[in-house]
Design a protein around this motif. Structure first.
Motif, mmCIF file in Angstrom:
data_model
loop_
_atom_site.group_PDB
_atom_site.id
_atom_site.type_symbol
_atom_site.label_atom_id
_atom_site.label_comp_id
_atom_site.label_asym_id
_atom_site.label_seq_id
_atom_site.Cartn_x
_atom_site.Cartn_y
_atom_site.Cartn_z
ATOM 1 N N SER A 160 45.809 28.080 48.857
ATOM 2 C CA SER A 160 44.734 28.403 49.798
ATOM 3 C C SER A 160 44.124 29.756 49.451
ATOM 4 C CB SER A 160 45.280 28.460 51.218
ATOM 5 O OG SER A 160 45.788 27.213 51.627
ATOM 6 N N PRO A 161 42.818 29.929 49.673
ATOM 7 C CA PRO A 161 42.204 31.248 49.470
ATOM 8 C C PRO A 161 42.758 32.242 50.487
ATOM 9 C CG PRO A 161 40.545 29.507 49.716
ATOM 10 C CD PRO A 161 41.852 28.926 50.121
ATOM 11 N N PRO A 162 42.552 33.540 50.253
ATOM 12 C CA PRO A 162 42.973 34.520 51.256
ATOM 13 C C PRO A 162 42.179 34.323 52.547
ATOM 14 C CG PRO A 162 41.631 35.555 49.554
ATOM 15 C CD PRO A 162 41.915 34.172 49.085
ATOM 16 N N ALA A 200 41.007 32.901 40.606
ATOM 17 C CA ALA A 200 40.710 33.868 41.671
ATOM 18 C C ALA A 200 41.464 33.521 42.954
ATOM 19 C CB ALA A 200 39.201 33.896 41.940
ATOM 20 N N ILE A 201 41.550 32.212 43.262
ATOM 21 C CA ILE A 201 42.278 31.775 44.461
ATOM 22 C C ILE A 201 43.775 32.038 44.282
ATOM 23 C CG2 ILE A 201 42.951 29.751 45.828
ATOM 24 C CD1 ILE A 201 40.110 28.631 45.229
ATOM 25 N N GLU A 202 44.298 31.696 43.127
ATOM 26 C CA GLU A 202 45.731 31.908 42.870
ATOM 27 C C GLU A 202 46.098 33.388 42.942
ATOM 28 O OE1 GLU A 202 46.179 30.012 39.080
ATOM 29 O OE2 GLU A 202 46.699 28.061 39.954
ATOM 30 N N GLU A 203 45.185 34.238 42.485
ATOM 31 C CA GLU A 203 45.438 35.682 42.512
ATOM 32 C C GLU A 203 45.061 36.308 43.853
ATOM 33 O OE1 GLU A 203 43.267 37.148 39.145
ATOM 34 O OE2 GLU A 203 44.688 36.319 37.680
ATOM 35 N N GLN A 204 44.552 35.463 44.783
ATOM 36 C CA GLN A 204 44.151 35.932 46.121
ATOM 37 C C GLN A 204 43.120 37.062 46.040
ATOM 38 O OE1 GLN A 204 45.851 34.499 49.409
ATOM 39 N NE2 GLN A 204 45.404 33.080 47.729
ATOM 40 N N SER A 205 42.218 36.934 45.056
ATOM 41 C CA SER A 205 41.174 37.946 44.878
ATOM 42 C C SER A 205 39.902 37.498 45.593
ATOM 43 C CB SER A 205 40.883 38.167 43.385
ATOM 44 O OG SER A 205 39.745 38.990 43.238
ATOM 45 N N LEU A 255 30.920 33.891 53.127
ATOM 46 C CA LEU A 255 32.292 34.381 53.251
ATOM 47 C C LEU A 255 32.234 35.850 53.647
ATOM 48 C CD1 LEU A 255 33.965 32.800 50.074
ATOM 49 C CD2 LEU A 255 33.735 31.816 52.369
ATOM 50 N N VAL A 256 33.002 36.207 54.677
ATOM 51 C CA VAL A 256 32.948 37.567 55.218
ATOM 52 C C VAL A 256 34.378 38.063 55.422
ATOM 53 C CG1 VAL A 256 32.020 39.057 57.034
ATOM 54 C CG2 VAL A 256 30.836 36.929 56.448
ATOM 55 N N GLN A 257 34.705 39.196 54.807
ATOM 56 C CA GLN A 257 36.067 39.712 54.923
ATOM 57 C C GLN A 257 36.238 40.603 56.155
ATOM 58 O OE1 GLN A 257 37.564 41.806 51.423
ATOM 59 N NE2 GLN A 257 39.428 40.597 51.565
ATOM 60 N N LYS A 258 35.231 41.410 56.472
ATOM 61 C CA LYS A 258 35.344 42.338 57.596
ATOM 62 C C LYS A 258 34.820 41.712 58.883
ATOM 63 C CE LYS A 258 35.050 46.601 54.883
ATOM 64 N NZ LYS A 258 34.274 47.839 54.645
ATOM 65 N N GLU A 259 35.694 41.659 59.886
ATOM 66 C CA GLU A 259 35.305 41.043 61.161
ATOM 67 C C GLU A 259 34.133 41.774 61.805
ATOM 68 O OE1 GLU A 259 37.375 39.486 65.314
ATOM 69 O OE2 GLU A 259 38.588 40.505 63.803
ATOM 70 N N SER A 260 34.020 43.066 61.552
ATOM 71 C CA SER A 260 32.936 43.853 62.156
ATOM 72 C C SER A 260 31.559 43.366 61.719
ATOM 73 C CB SER A 260 33.093 45.332 61.789
ATOM 74 O OG SER A 260 33.093 45.499 60.381
ATOM 75 N N ARG A 280 36.989 30.205 60.730
ATOM 76 C CA ARG A 280 37.957 30.720 59.762
ATOM 77 C C ARG A 280 38.287 29.630 58.751
ATOM 78 N NH1 ARG A 280 39.330 36.144 59.927
ATOM 79 N NH2 ARG A 280 41.490 35.701 59.434
ATOM 80 N N LEU A 281 38.759 30.049 57.582
ATOM 81 C CA LEU A 281 39.332 29.088 56.640
ATOM 82 C C LEU A 281 40.623 28.556 57.231
ATOM 83 C CD1 LEU A 281 38.986 30.824 53.149
ATOM 84 C CD2 LEU A 281 37.581 28.976 54.058
ATOM 85 N N ILE A 282 40.915 27.284 56.995
ATOM 86 C CA ILE A 282 42.224 26.721 57.333
ATOM 87 C C ILE A 282 43.143 26.974 56.146
ATOM 88 C CG2 ILE A 282 43.515 24.610 57.830
ATOM 89 C CD1 ILE A 282 41.052 23.534 59.260
ATOM 90 N N SER A 283 44.240 27.678 56.373
ATOM 91 C CA SER A 283 45.039 28.169 55.262
ATOM 92 C C SER A 283 46.097 27.195 54.777
ATOM 93 C CB SER A 283 45.711 29.491 55.629
ATOM 94 O OG SER A 283 46.543 29.303 56.745
#
Length: 288
Positions: A160-162, A200-205, A255-260, A280-283
């Protein structure tokens, strides 16, 4: 006897069209992942030997055109089930949006009836049945994140992606996947790098995932529907980290990393687009 199951939407982190096959389909290579925008499927066993479909949205077909109906019919015929089922679909996923709403409804119906009718089918067997209904149904049976090849029905689950936020925005139009593929000129397609996306997914980047977002169908849909291009541009302008059209469109996701940033992007898009969701992504592949 009743069974309820979620039917989550999917987005394409990458979609590469390789070539047209002799059977008329296109050979594809896709990374798909599920998000927590979901329809709900309520299944009730009935004694009468028939399939009844009711949908919360009146414009969604409730007959054999409905993929959940087709899933129930396939199981009844294949396994000689003499009882019937009432299927109620609570729609939250927009229709004809590139989010596999109908395919996910079919997959949820397969999984739910497998339990309701005690068929004992494995995930792989359900996915094979799903491929008979539609190309995205197999992936939706698995859920989670996966590499899909062939015409989309050969599924290989991956990490799963981060975790991150996903903003979905759909303009008030529907897009036919078949129509978009008919207009694809494979010789003009810019190909993505599926292996780089998997890495990139495997490295959680998160940054590399955003860098390798790719959809080989975008150039067709964006030319036909300028409003999709406008949503992409606005979503980037409002601060999404990575922006792409999902499937054949017209839904665009960010895709957005910061909730703000999420509320700013969401509110900005609501100004000119009625279907906007912050999810959210389903992990994991657990979406029941």
């Amino acid at each position: 006897m009743k069974q309820s199951i979620k039917a989550p939407a999917k987005i394409n982190l990458s979609l590469d069209v390789l070539h047209k096959r002799q059977d008329g389909f296109h050979e594809v290579e896709m990374i798909m992942t599920t998000v927590d925008l979901a329809d709900r499927i309520d299944l009730t066993e009935i004694e009468e030997d028939k399939i009844i479909v009711d949908v919360s949205e009146g414009f969604v077909p409730n007959d054999q055109r409905n993929l959940a109906y087709q899933a129930a019919l396939l199981l009844k015929k294949r396994y000689h089930i003499k009882k019937g089922v009432s299927i109620y679909i609570t729609k939250r996923i927009p229709v004809s949006a590139g989010l596999a709403g109908g395919s996910s409804d079919a997959a949820a119906t397969l999984k739910g009836l497998n339990q309701l009718w005690k068929l004992g089918l494995s995930t792989e067997e359900l996915a094979d049945l799903g491929a008979e209904i539609g190309s995205d149904v197999s992936f939706c049976v698995y859920g989670g994140t996966a590499l899909a090849t062939g015409r989309g029905e050969i599924i290989q689950p991956i990490a799963s992606p981060p975790p991150c936020w996903v903003i979905l925005a759909k303009p008030p139009i529907g897009v036919s996947t078949a129509d978009i593929y008919k207009q694809v000129d494979v010789s003009k397609i810019e190909h993505g790098n599926t292996k780089a996306m998997i890495r990139a997914i495997e490295e959680q980047s998160f940054q590399d995932i955003c860098r390798h977002l790719h959809n080989g169908l975008e150039f067709v849909t964006l030319d036909l529907y300028p409003e999709v291009r406008k949503i992409k541009e606005q979503m980037s302008r409002f601060g999404a980290d990575g922006v792409l059209m999902s499937g054949s469109g017209p839904t665009v996701f960010g895709l957005v990393q910061k909730e703000s940033r999420v509320h700013r992007i969401y509110n900005g898009l609501r100004g000119f687009c009625s279907h906007v969701y912050a999810v959210r992504l389903i992990s994991s592949s657990s979406n029941t």
